[in-house]
Scaffold this active site. Structure first.
Site, mmCIF file in Angstrom:
data_model
loop_
_atom_site.group_PDB
_atom_site.id
_atom_site.type_symbol
_atom_site.label_atom_id
_atom_site.label_comp_id
_atom_site.label_asym_id
_atom_site.label_seq_id
_atom_site.Cartn_x
_atom_site.Cartn_y
_atom_site.Cartn_z
ATOM 1 N N ASN A 44 -17.824 7.171 -32.615
ATOM 2 C CA ASN A 44 -16.569 6.685 -33.196
ATOM 3 C C ASN A 44 -16.836 6.171 -34.610
ATOM 4 O O ASN A 44 -17.971 6.206 -35.079
ATOM 5 C CB ASN A 44 -15.953 5.605 -32.300
ATOM 6 C CG ASN A 44 -16.915 4.453 -32.089
ATOM 7 O OD1 ASN A 44 -17.331 3.787 -33.028
ATOM 8 N ND2 ASN A 44 -17.297 4.229 -30.836
ATOM 9 N N LYS A 64 -29.396 23.591 -26.821
ATOM 10 C CA LYS A 64 -28.155 23.652 -27.603
ATOM 11 C C LYS A 64 -27.147 24.596 -26.918
ATOM 12 O O LYS A 64 -27.523 25.695 -26.511
ATOM 13 C CB LYS A 64 -28.492 24.162 -29.003
ATOM 14 C CG LYS A 64 -27.340 24.138 -29.943
ATOM 15 C CD LYS A 64 -27.736 24.681 -31.306
ATOM 16 C CE LYS A 64 -26.484 25.028 -32.077
ATOM 17 N NZ LYS A 64 -26.732 25.980 -33.132
ATOM 18 N N LYS A 110 -7.358 -8.073 -21.559
ATOM 19 C CA LYS A 110 -8.820 -7.855 -21.588
ATOM 20 C C LYS A 110 -9.583 -9.170 -21.420
ATOM 21 O O LYS A 110 -10.614 -9.224 -20.756
ATOM 22 C CB LYS A 110 -9.241 -7.221 -22.918
ATOM 23 C CG LYS A 110 -9.234 -5.719 -22.857
ATOM 24 C CD LYS A 110 -9.568 -5.066 -24.184
ATOM 25 C CE LYS A 110 -8.945 -3.680 -24.199
ATOM 26 N NZ LYS A 110 -9.035 -3.002 -25.460
#
Ligand code: CTP
Length: 400
Positions: free
Chosen positions: A206, A285, A333
């Site tokens: 991210n 891969k 949360k």
């Protein structure tokens, strides 16, 4: 009166130690000089004794007149140990855990901050072995004053000159005057993204830069904490004096954090941990084919959730990066993960979020108080979060 142990080692810059000692005395510090035998070849103990106004400590097994076991008493008495000039030799010895003279034993036994001001020939300073030990010591919490570039005693010119005594004294004063409201608290900060591997060349990650976590680690260190920073891959320079543990995947971060957790007082989870990882990491891969590719993902461990379940004395701070209903999600949360504090930000706001230097956050505590903060630098926000942490610690102490 604050006491500084001034370590002087064998470098031509040792003569400057007299100026450093004299300036520190004028600023009102108690100065206790420890010389290595090599330093005494460059400057006499009598000079340093005269300017510091205290006996100079030279040999480890000298019969002490009024000192108990010398290195222990010096180590305990020190509010800070300054090694200036610091030779390559002393840095190598401390890094290797050797304690063969009074200065190295004192450094090993102290809990006070230790500052090295290296001074040596450029070739020695740039030597990879020396650089390796210096980075290692930085990661273990030791502080360094960078040498300057300029003409050197060996006739060459380059990096390796001891900075002006005035600058060294200013550095020391800054460390000693910082707000020490987290003194000796053990703080664990997580930062950065995680990488979840698909195959040997691809991964899921991210946009987290690690800046918020690094700012928290830096500010906590400045406020006197013993900081461990567990970080996913980032490109930013770790703060001096912080122990850094590099990890890659959510699983690795989980293992490291779990092991460190019991020993911690405060844990701040600023990392943007991947919630999912590929179910299978291909060993080769993946080659393209004509058809589409479906990746099956599985959950990573919820590190913060685990800590919330297992916490005892630890104060737990989480982050919530949201794109909608920020307060509702953050409150949920906070409860679900059994946190003491949550820092929420709305990633859709300009100036907030991952790569920015700034952030806009709301801090919510367990008792329900909500503090909405304006746009500010991540360093400033780090201090505000730590202020809240200190507040909770105080309330806990009062409630006892
Ligand atoms: N976190 C964690 N372990 C994970 C995921 C998140 O420790 N596997 C921590 C983050 O470091 C952060 C907090 O949990 O402090 C919030 O992360 P976030 O991903 O926003 O929350 P989630 O609980 O995963 O909720 P959602 O995905 O629904 O937003």
């Amino acid at each position: 009166m604050k006491n500084i142990v001034l370590g002087v080692t064998g470098s031509i810059a040792a003569y400057k130690a007299a100026d450093i000692a004299s300036r520190l005395v004028k600023k009102g510090f108690g100065v206790h000089v420890v010389m290595t035998p090599a330093a005494a070849e460059f400057i006499t103990p009598l000079t340093l004794q005269t300017v510091s106004g205290n006996p100079v400590h030279l040999e480890m097994f000298r019969t002490a007149e009024k000192w108990e076991v010398e290195h222990i008493s010096l180590a305990q008495r020190a509010d800070l140990i300054l090694v200036a000039p610091a030779s390559a030799d002393i840095i190598g010895m401390v890094a290797a855990g050797l304690a063969g003279n009074l200065l190295t034993t004192t450094i090993m036994a102290t809990r006070a901050p230790v500052v090295f001001a290296p001074a040596m020939n450029t070739g020695m300073y740039e030597n990879r072995v020396f650089q390796h030990w210096m980075s290692f010591l930085k990661s273990m919490g030791y502080l360094f004053i960078e040498p300057e570039e300029g003409p050197l005693a060996c006739g060459t010119s380059g990096k390796g000159r001891l900075p002006d005594p005035e600058q060294i004294v200013a550095f020391v004063e800054q460390i000693l005057s910082a707000n020490q409201d987290l003194k000796d608290r053990k703080v664990l900060v997580t930062a950065g993204p995680t990488r979840e591997h698909i195959d040997p060349v691809r991964f899921i990650t991210n946009h987290s830069s690690g800046k918020m976590g690094f700012a928290l680690a830096r500010r906590a260190k400045n406020r006197g904490a013993q900081v461990t920073l567990v970080s996913g891959p980032t490109t930013i320079k770790p703060p001096d004096g912080v122990r850094v543990i590099a990890v890659e995947t959510a699983q690795e971060m989980f293992e490291v954090v779990k092991d460190l957790f019991t020993d911690m007082d405060i844990v701040i989870k600023a990392a943007a941990v991947a919630d999912y990882r590929p179910k299978v990491k291909e060993s080769q891969k993946i080659k393209k084919s004509c058809s589409d590719l479906v990746l099956e993902l599985e959950r990573t461990p919820d590190i913060l959730g685990y800590l919330g379940e297992h916490k005892e004395k630890q104060l737990l701070v989480g982050f919530a990066a949201e794109t909608e209903k920020v307060l509702d999600h953050a409150r949920e949360k906070l409860l679900r993960k059994n946190l003491d504090l949550i820092v929420a930000n709305d990633l859709t706001m300009e100036g907030a979020g991952f790569a920015a230097e700034t952030n806009i956050a709301v801090i919510i505590n367990k008792k329900g108080s909500v503090r909405e903060l304006p746009l500010m630098t991540k360093d400033k926000l780090a201090d505000m979060i730590l202020d809240e942490v200190v507040q909770i610690i105080k309330q806990r102490q009062e409630a006892k």
